[in-house]
Design an enzyme around this catalytic site. Sequence first.
Site, PDB file in Angstrom:
ATOM      1  N   HIS A 285     -39.796 -41.681  12.127  1.00  0.00           N
ATOM      2  CA  HIS A 285     -39.723 -40.514  11.237  1.00  0.00           C
ATOM      3  C   HIS A 285     -40.263 -39.259  11.931  1.00  0.00           C
ATOM      4  O   HIS A 285     -39.596 -38.224  11.969  1.00  0.00           O
ATOM      5  CB  HIS A 285     -40.506 -40.812   9.953  1.00  0.00           C
ATOM      6  CG  HIS A 285     -40.498 -39.679   8.978  1.00  0.00           C
ATOM      7  ND1 HIS A 285     -39.587 -39.596   7.947  1.00  0.00           N
ATOM      8  CD2 HIS A 285     -41.272 -38.569   8.891  1.00  0.00           C
ATOM      9  CE1 HIS A 285     -39.814 -38.474   7.270  1.00  0.00           C
ATOM     10  NE2 HIS A 285     -40.833 -37.835   7.816  1.00  0.00           N
ATOM     11  N   GLU A 286     -41.467 -39.378  12.472  1.00  0.00           N
ATOM     12  CA  GLU A 286     -42.074 -38.184  13.086  1.00  0.00           C
ATOM     13  C   GLU A 286     -41.281 -37.763  14.326  1.00  0.00           C
ATOM     14  O   GLU A 286     -41.116 -36.571  14.588  1.00  0.00           O
ATOM     15  CB  GLU A 286     -43.549 -38.430  13.425  1.00  0.00           C
ATOM     16  CG  GLU A 286     -44.417 -38.888  12.241  1.00  0.00           C
ATOM     17  CD  GLU A 286     -44.219 -38.121  10.947  1.00  0.00           C
ATOM     18  OE1 GLU A 286     -43.818 -36.940  10.986  1.00  0.00           O
ATOM     19  OE2 GLU A 286     -44.448 -38.717   9.868  1.00  0.00           O
ATOM     20  N   GLU A 308     -37.209 -32.692   5.269  1.00  0.00           N
ATOM     21  CA  GLU A 308     -37.527 -34.104   5.066  1.00  0.00           C
ATOM     22  C   GLU A 308     -36.308 -34.973   4.728  1.00  0.00           C
ATOM     23  O   GLU A 308     -36.254 -36.137   5.116  1.00  0.00           O
ATOM     24  CB  GLU A 308     -38.600 -34.258   3.992  1.00  0.00           C
ATOM     25  CG  GLU A 308     -39.948 -33.640   4.375  1.00  0.00           C
ATOM     26  CD  GLU A 308     -40.619 -34.281   5.592  1.00  0.00           C
ATOM     27  OE1 GLU A 308     -40.168 -35.362   6.041  1.00  0.00           O
ATOM     28  OE2 GLU A 308     -41.591 -33.692   6.111  1.00  0.00           O
ATOM     29  N   ASP A 365     -48.756 -28.269  -1.988  1.00  0.00           N
ATOM     30  CA  ASP A 365     -49.413 -29.580  -1.927  1.00  0.00           C
ATOM     31  C   ASP A 365     -49.350 -30.291  -3.282  1.00  0.00           C
ATOM     32  O   ASP A 365     -49.326 -31.515  -3.356  1.00  0.00           O
ATOM     33  CB  ASP A 365     -50.884 -29.437  -1.500  1.00  0.00           C
ATOM     34  CG  ASP A 365     -50.997 -29.036  -0.039  1.00  0.00           C
ATOM     35  OD1 ASP A 365     -50.095 -29.386   0.749  1.00  0.00           O
ATOM     36  OD2 ASP A 365     -51.978 -28.356   0.321  1.00  0.00           O
ATOM     37  N   TYR A 373     -37.339 -35.961   0.163  1.00  0.00           N
ATOM     38  CA  TYR A 373     -37.080 -36.943   1.208  1.00  0.00           C
ATOM     39  C   TYR A 373     -35.898 -37.837   0.819  1.00  0.00           C
ATOM     40  O   TYR A 373     -34.892 -37.923   1.526  1.00  0.00           O
ATOM     41  CB  TYR A 373     -38.291 -37.873   1.398  1.00  0.00           C
ATOM     42  CG  TYR A 373     -39.531 -37.289   2.007  1.00  0.00           C
ATOM     43  CD1 TYR A 373     -40.328 -36.385   1.305  1.00  0.00           C
ATOM     44  CD2 TYR A 373     -39.954 -37.669   3.272  1.00  0.00           C
ATOM     45  CE1 TYR A 373     -41.508 -35.886   1.850  1.00  0.00           C
ATOM     46  CE2 TYR A 373     -41.135 -37.179   3.830  1.00  0.00           C
ATOM     47  CZ  TYR A 373     -41.899 -36.282   3.107  1.00  0.00           C
ATOM     48  OH  TYR A 373     -43.059 -35.799   3.652  1.00  0.00           O
TER      49      TYR A 373
HETATM   50  N1  BES Z   1     -44.401 -33.571   7.595  1.00  0.00           N
HETATM   51  C1  BES Z   1     -44.682 -34.721   6.828  1.00  0.00           C
HETATM   52  C2  BES Z   1     -46.074 -34.738   6.266  1.00  0.00           C
HETATM   53  C3  BES Z   1     -46.392 -33.560   5.375  1.00  0.00           C
HETATM   54  C4  BES Z   1     -45.487 -33.086   4.454  1.00  0.00           C
HETATM   55  C5  BES Z   1     -47.622 -32.959   5.479  1.00  0.00           C
HETATM   56  C6  BES Z   1     -45.810 -32.000   3.657  1.00  0.00           C
HETATM   57  C7  BES Z   1     -47.938 -31.879   4.683  1.00  0.00           C
HETATM   58  C8  BES Z   1     -47.033 -31.394   3.765  1.00  0.00           C
HETATM   59  C9  BES Z   1     -44.454 -36.004   7.633  1.00  0.00           C
HETATM   60  O1  BES Z   1     -43.355 -35.946   8.476  1.00  0.00           O
HETATM   61  C10 BES Z   1     -44.135 -37.092   6.652  1.00  0.00           C
HETATM   62  O2  BES Z   1     -43.162 -36.973   5.974  1.00  0.00           O
HETATM   63  N2  BES Z   1     -44.948 -38.134   6.599  1.00  0.00           N
HETATM   64  C11 BES Z   1     -44.731 -39.262   5.739  1.00  0.00           C
HETATM   65  C12 BES Z   1     -44.240 -40.421   6.542  1.00  0.00           C
HETATM   66  C13 BES Z   1     -42.926 -40.916   6.276  1.00  0.00           C
HETATM   67  C14 BES Z   1     -42.519 -42.103   7.065  1.00  0.00           C
HETATM   68  C15 BES Z   1     -42.128 -40.623   5.094  1.00  0.00           C
HETATM   69  C16 BES Z   1     -46.046 -39.671   5.120  1.00  0.00           C
HETATM   70  O3  BES Z   1     -47.063 -39.058   5.418  1.00  0.00           O
HETATM   71  O4  BES Z   1     -46.066 -40.580   4.314  1.00  0.00           O
HETATM   72 ZN    ZN Z   2     -41.500 -35.973   7.402  1.00  0.00          ZN
END
Ligand code: BES
Ligand code: ZN
Length: 583
Positions: A285-286, A308, A365, A373
């Site tokens: 994902h990242e 996302e 947030d 997503y």
């Molecule tokens: N960029 C996001 C994390 C994020 C989103 C931080 C919005 C702050 C505000 C990161 O790419 C992400 O989506 N992480 C997911 C992991 C994933 C596999 C869906 C998580 O943290 O769960």
């Molecule tokens: Zn993400």
Amino acid sequence: MARRDPHSYNDDTQLETETLALTARIDFATRVMHAEATLTFKRPGGGALDLDTRDLAIESVADQDGRELAFTLHPAEPFLGARLAITLPAATRAIKLRYRTSPDASALQWLEPAQTRGGKLPYLFSQCQACHARSIIPLQDTPRLRIRYTAELAIPRTLTCVMAAADRGRTEDGELAIHRFEMPQPIPPYLFAFAVGDLVSKDLSPRCRVWAEPAQVEAAAYEFADVEAMIGAAEALFGPYDWERFDILTMPPSFPYGGMENPRLTFLTPTVIAGDRSLVSVVAHELAHSWTGNLVTNANAEHFWLNEGFTMYAERRIVEALDGVEMASLHAALGRRELDESIERFKERPAMTRLRTDMSGIDPDDGYSLIPYEKGYFFLCALEAVVGRPAFETWLRGYLQTFRFGAITTDDFLANIEQGLPGALAKANASTWIDGEGVPASALPPRSKRLDAIESLHGKAPTAQAAAAWTATEWQLYLETVPRPASEELLTGLDAQFHLTASTNYDVLVSWLTLALHSGHHAVLPRVNEVLAAVGRMKYLRPLYTALANDPRTKAGAIETFAKLRAGYHPIARQMVEGVLGR
Ligand code: BES
Ligand code: ZN
């Protein structure tokens, strides 16, 4: 004047920053960064300039020749922070701001030695997404404007500093070490990131290295050993990797996210280190964000799904390339369940279930969920189904090429796909996806034999033989399909046979604990409290605190537990749990 981002004071008629030069001394004793930031503009100019700040003490502002400039720091507004208004004399090329951060800077978590693996040295890390960069640097904090930067960070010499940038060396000077970095590719400010701690690294390939505290680096290197193959798979799908290096920083357990796609240096929760590489789709994902998000960025949070949703699509394509179509379908099936749960959670705020959202007055947030997503993912799958995979892939590559190092809105996406795949949007009912609430009935359900096998159990316990072949994803899917409340007999039997309370796979463990709590199976409470104390990842805290809060027998205990653990949680996680507990 026009503000094009509801989460920034940036006005698009004003000068735009091209580069940032940051020098800072990081003081662990007072939890303050003493800093100087030089912002150089794309072209010289004058007039009003509004910068985003939060909890910053601005000491002085000067132009490129050192002439002091007057400034006004306006009162802070909720989640936006305080507008720093400066009037630039004609032909200003750059400004230099001297300032210090607050110990409560929302982008930073300062950890006591006891909160680290090693237990001996302190730790500091940043998390700037969604809009926290302004709590460490006064700048135009909107993803619409990209910057290149250099940084020179002074830290205690016993520690190591890493940054989502190219390493330009370390020198030592008395008690201090100075680390220099440079980010040659222009990035949106939310991707600014660094960490300071007792860190060591191990190379995984010529362009990948994993960073962690010494006690965890071997485990991390094992878990992420296949990352080079992942990059290869992603490049075959989406084109060359544009960021030179893909390093990974294994975070302390309080990191509030699964991962954060900081360019050149992805931040990952240590909870993905299951010991068997079963949770590495978070890495996929990242990594996928290196194309979708970091190259093609949403212009503001109202178009977050472009970031996302595309990344979920890209992540599952990488999983499919490496682990096969069955595995990718299982992930998608889990995603569909999570989507339905999120939509249920937002039933009082249905406008937030649209792909394109109105975010004015909403703290990003607070509005965070898996809807952009997973709804985004299923929308892109619907488009792919309408035109066929080869045509969709050709369009996707063109889209990434057209908008690379840019920032776009949903309308930019719509215009681009209409041109590349005429008629596809209408056939896929795009407007109901984008501006409608919930999930269109036409959404394609993920299908796979292994999913059918799980569903045919209707929540009954699997045989030992069937379960022996299950992956962590199948366990999670199974646990999600067990109707709640589940009987005490089923839960006791499952735990006796499959030792779920002892699982070291956090995804499986938390699905199990959540099911148990929703079923009043309080035998798991000690383990729940252990998890709440051990990790700060919101994906786990949210369902566990929610389940505890929903049961009058456990609510008071949850409030007490939170009071004890609150100080150790990340500020963003704290805010989320407070919302769940109604504090
Ligand atoms: N960029 C996001 C994390 C994020 C989103 C931080 C919005 C702050 C505000 C990161 O790419 C992400 O989506 N992480 C997911 C992991 C994933 C596999 C869906 C998580 O943290 O769960
Ligand atoms: Zn993400």
